[in-house]
Scaffold this motif. Structure first.
Motif, PDB file in Angstrom:
ATOM      1  N   VAL A   1       0.733  -1.094   0.308  1.00 52.85           N
ATOM      2  CA  VAL A   1      -0.177  -0.127  -0.131  1.00 52.85           C
ATOM      3  C   VAL A   1       0.679   1.185   0.259  1.00 52.85           C
ATOM      4  O   VAL A   1       1.965   1.613   1.037  1.00 52.85           O
TER       5      VAL A   1
ATOM      6  N   THR B   1     -12.699   2.315  -6.028  1.00 59.27           N
ATOM      7  CA  THR B   1     -11.821   3.380  -5.404  1.00 59.27           C
ATOM      8  C   THR B   1     -12.793   3.313  -4.138  1.00 59.27           C
ATOM      9  O   THR B   1     -14.652   3.657  -4.383  1.00 59.27           O
TER      10      THR B   1
ATOM     11  N   ALA C   1      -8.515   0.104  -6.039  1.00 59.60           N
ATOM     12  CA  ALA C   1      -6.867   0.393  -6.532  1.00 59.60           C
ATOM     13  C   ALA C   1      -6.623   1.529  -5.849  1.00 59.60           C
ATOM     14  O   ALA C   1      -6.005   1.918  -5.364  1.00 59.60           O
ATOM     15  N   TYR C   2      -7.303   2.419  -5.125  1.00 62.80           N
ATOM     16  CA  TYR C   2      -7.589   3.546  -3.709  1.00 62.80           C
ATOM     17  C   TYR C   2      -8.659   2.854  -2.779  1.00 62.80           C
ATOM     18  O   TYR C   2      -9.686   3.007  -2.866  1.00 62.80           O
TER      19      TYR C   2
ATOM     20  N   THR D   1      -6.722  -1.925   0.122  1.00 62.78           N
ATOM     21  CA  THR D   1      -6.689  -2.323  -1.453  1.00 62.78           C
ATOM     22  C   THR D   1      -5.681  -3.267  -1.088  1.00 62.78           C
ATOM     23  O   THR D   1      -4.865  -3.521   0.441  1.00 62.78           O
ATOM     24  N   ALA D   2      -4.603  -2.985  -2.084  1.00 59.86           N
ATOM     25  CA  ALA D   2      -3.015  -4.164  -2.422  1.00 59.86           C
ATOM     26  C   ALA D   2      -3.564  -4.971  -1.464  1.00 59.86           C
ATOM     27  O   ALA D   2      -2.865  -5.962  -0.843  1.00 59.86           O
TER      28      ALA D   2
ATOM     29  N   ARG E   1      -2.217  -7.643  -5.204  1.00 57.59           N
ATOM     30  CA  ARG E   1      -1.631  -6.189  -6.123  1.00 57.59           C
ATOM     31  C   ARG E   1      -1.175  -4.805  -5.003  1.00 57.59           C
ATOM     32  O   ARG E   1      -0.994  -5.589  -4.186  1.00 57.59           O
TER      33      ARG E   1
ATOM     34  N   GLY F   1      -1.928  -1.222  -4.559  1.00 55.70           N
ATOM     35  CA  GLY F   1      -2.815  -0.023  -4.350  1.00 55.70           C
ATOM     36  C   GLY F   1      -2.310   0.994  -3.581  1.00 55.70           C
ATOM     37  O   GLY F   1      -0.677   1.470  -3.440  1.00 55.70           O
TER      38      GLY F   1
ATOM     39  N   LEU G   1      -0.139   2.478 -11.307  1.00 52.07           N
ATOM     40  CA  LEU G   1      -1.639   1.369 -11.059  1.00 52.07           C
ATOM     41  C   LEU G   1      -1.823   2.087 -11.937  1.00 52.07           C
ATOM     42  O   LEU G   1      -2.697   0.946 -13.159  1.00 52.07           O
TER      43      LEU G   1
END
Length: 442
Positions: free
Chosen positions: A221, A249, A316-317, A337-338, A342, A344, A432
């Motif tokens: 993150v 988001t 993503a956010y 996120t993340a 992934r 983020g 991203l």
């Protein structure tokens, strides 16, 4: 560390379900906790959010239940999982049902906001795993619709939030109704002082499994914070949202009324937003999360009811429009996120009134959050605040160099999509956005 699930000794049917779900390698918390839980040990598991705690307790629980003969008696549950919110209950149950498909293990959920009569009917047949919020479970116990005397497994998930929400009193009523001896597992991402007392009260000679320091934010993150006046938050939020308009988001507010008002304002300005909070019915909350998950809504405004109950890898956010009253909740918020490996970004907006909350959050994190714009508030013993802007660290999506309304920002009533500039102060495309562009190209 264990390389595959096969090496953990899980039942063949569970291993097949894991293969069907394309899960091959356990996460660190799973690799450490599962073998201990399968030995029957009480487990105190500590790991940052998004690291797979559900399977860390769910897999050994399913394995143990599959080995037990006989069906559950009417109204009885062989095991109990308690969690603080409806969203988290549904998330846990969905994960477990995916792993128990085709087996004899039956999972039932009991949460508020849904028909209690239907839940009573489902429990009349008994179940192997009961996943419940404490309040509704007590309602069913008072109606003699649930019998926990044969339950030999108890899991407390996100127990620190249950403490924050006052569920400790409910737990004191529920725990004595379970059978003994029993195995108890307690999992959380943070470890406040009260958790030590909770563990000592309900766990017997527990083994502590910790794969990251309590309160530590997820490694992938990327955090940043903007310091600005409260009146400038609406414009800054719209600037941030316009910089990557198609991204999923999650926006966190502090109150139910404020979050609903914020969502309606965003919709009025042309953004594709929905909201979830305590004033929404369970059906409304489920529909909003489903729309957010499938992308038909890309902005979800939520209170802390969603801080631990949303497991959507594509977020993503995370935008902390208002900082949480409880510093530990910041960790859970940005952990939305993340997820699943992934990356983020977590962006926070901090007004002067929230200076103390900001300092408490950094104390929990044991690190400084990069300042994207404005000046960090000074506290006792500090000579001056940190400044952001210019080439400051942490600036990605919503750029701005001052503590007031950022240059080029629009009044809250205007639609920002027409002239928003997702510029990056470093002159480089957003990381991203590059990642999503590559995914679309593939």
């Amino acid at each position: 560390m264990t390389a595959t699930f096969e090496e953990l000794g899980l039942a063949p049917a569970i291993l097949q379900s894991l293969r069907d779900a394309k899960l091959e390698t356990p996460t660190p918390i799973q690799a450490q906790a599962i073998p201990l839980a399968m030995q029957g040990r009480d487990v105190l598991g500590l790991a940052q959010t998004g690291t797979g705690k559900t399977l860390a307790f769910g897999l050994p629980l399913i394995d143990a239940l599959m080995a037990q003969p006989g069906k559950p008696a009417p109204k009885c549950a062989k095991s109990l999982i308690l969690a603080p919110t409806r969203e988290l209950i549904n998330q846990i149950a969905d994960s477990l049902r995916g792993l128990t498909a085709g087996t004899k293990v039956r999972v039932v959920t009991v949460v508020g906001g849904q028909s209690i009569n239907k839940q009573i009917e489902r429990m009349s047949r008994g179940c192997d795993i009961l996943v419940a919020t404490p309040g509704r479970l007590i309602d069913l116990m008072d109606r003699r619709a649930v019998d926990l005397s044969s339950a030999r497994h108890l899991v407390l998930d996100e127990a620190d939030q249950m403490l924050d929400m006052g569920f400790i009193h409910a737990l004191r009523r529920i725990a004595p109704k379970l059978g003994t001896p029993r195995q108890t597992m307690l999992f959380s991402a943070t470890m406040p002082k009260q958790m030590e007392e909770l563990a000592s009260a309900y766990l017997s000679d527990p083994v502590r499994v910790q794969v990251s320091p309590p309160g530590k934010a997820a490694d992938k993150v990327e955090q940043s914070i903007h310091f600005l006046d409260k009146a400038d938050k609406p414009a800054k939020l719209r600037e941030i949202l316009s910089a990557d308009p198609g991204a999923l988001t999650l926006v966190f507010g502090r109150t139910k009324h404020g979050s609903e008002k914020l969502m309606k304002g965003l919709v009025a300005d042309g953004f594709n937003a929905a909201s979830i909070h305590g004033n929404k019915s369970q059906g409304q909350r489920d529909r909003a999360i489903k729309a957010f998950r499938d992308g038909s809504v890309n902005i979800l405004v939520a209170t802390d009811v969603a801080a631990r109950g949303i497991d959507i890898p594509g977020v993503a956010y995370v935008v902390n429009y208002e900082l949480p009253e409880v510093a530990d909740n910041y960790v859970h918020r940005i952990g939305r996120t993340a997820r699943a490996g992934r990356e983020g970004e977590a962006i926070a907006l901090c007004s002067p009134e929230e200076a103390d909350l900001f300092r408490q959050i950094e104390k929990v994190l044991k690190t400084e959050i990069p300042v994207a714009s404005g000046t960090a508030p000074t506290g006792p013993g500090e000579k001056r605040g940190r400044r952001g802007g210019g080439g400051g660290g942490g600036q990605r999506r919503g750029q701005g160099g001052g503590g007031g309304r950022p240059q080029g920002a629009k009044p809250a009533g205007r639609k920002p999509q027409d002239d928003a500039k997702p510029a990056n102060v470093h002159g480089k495309p957003n990381r991203l956005k590059r990642q999503r562009t590559r995914q679309r190209a593939a």
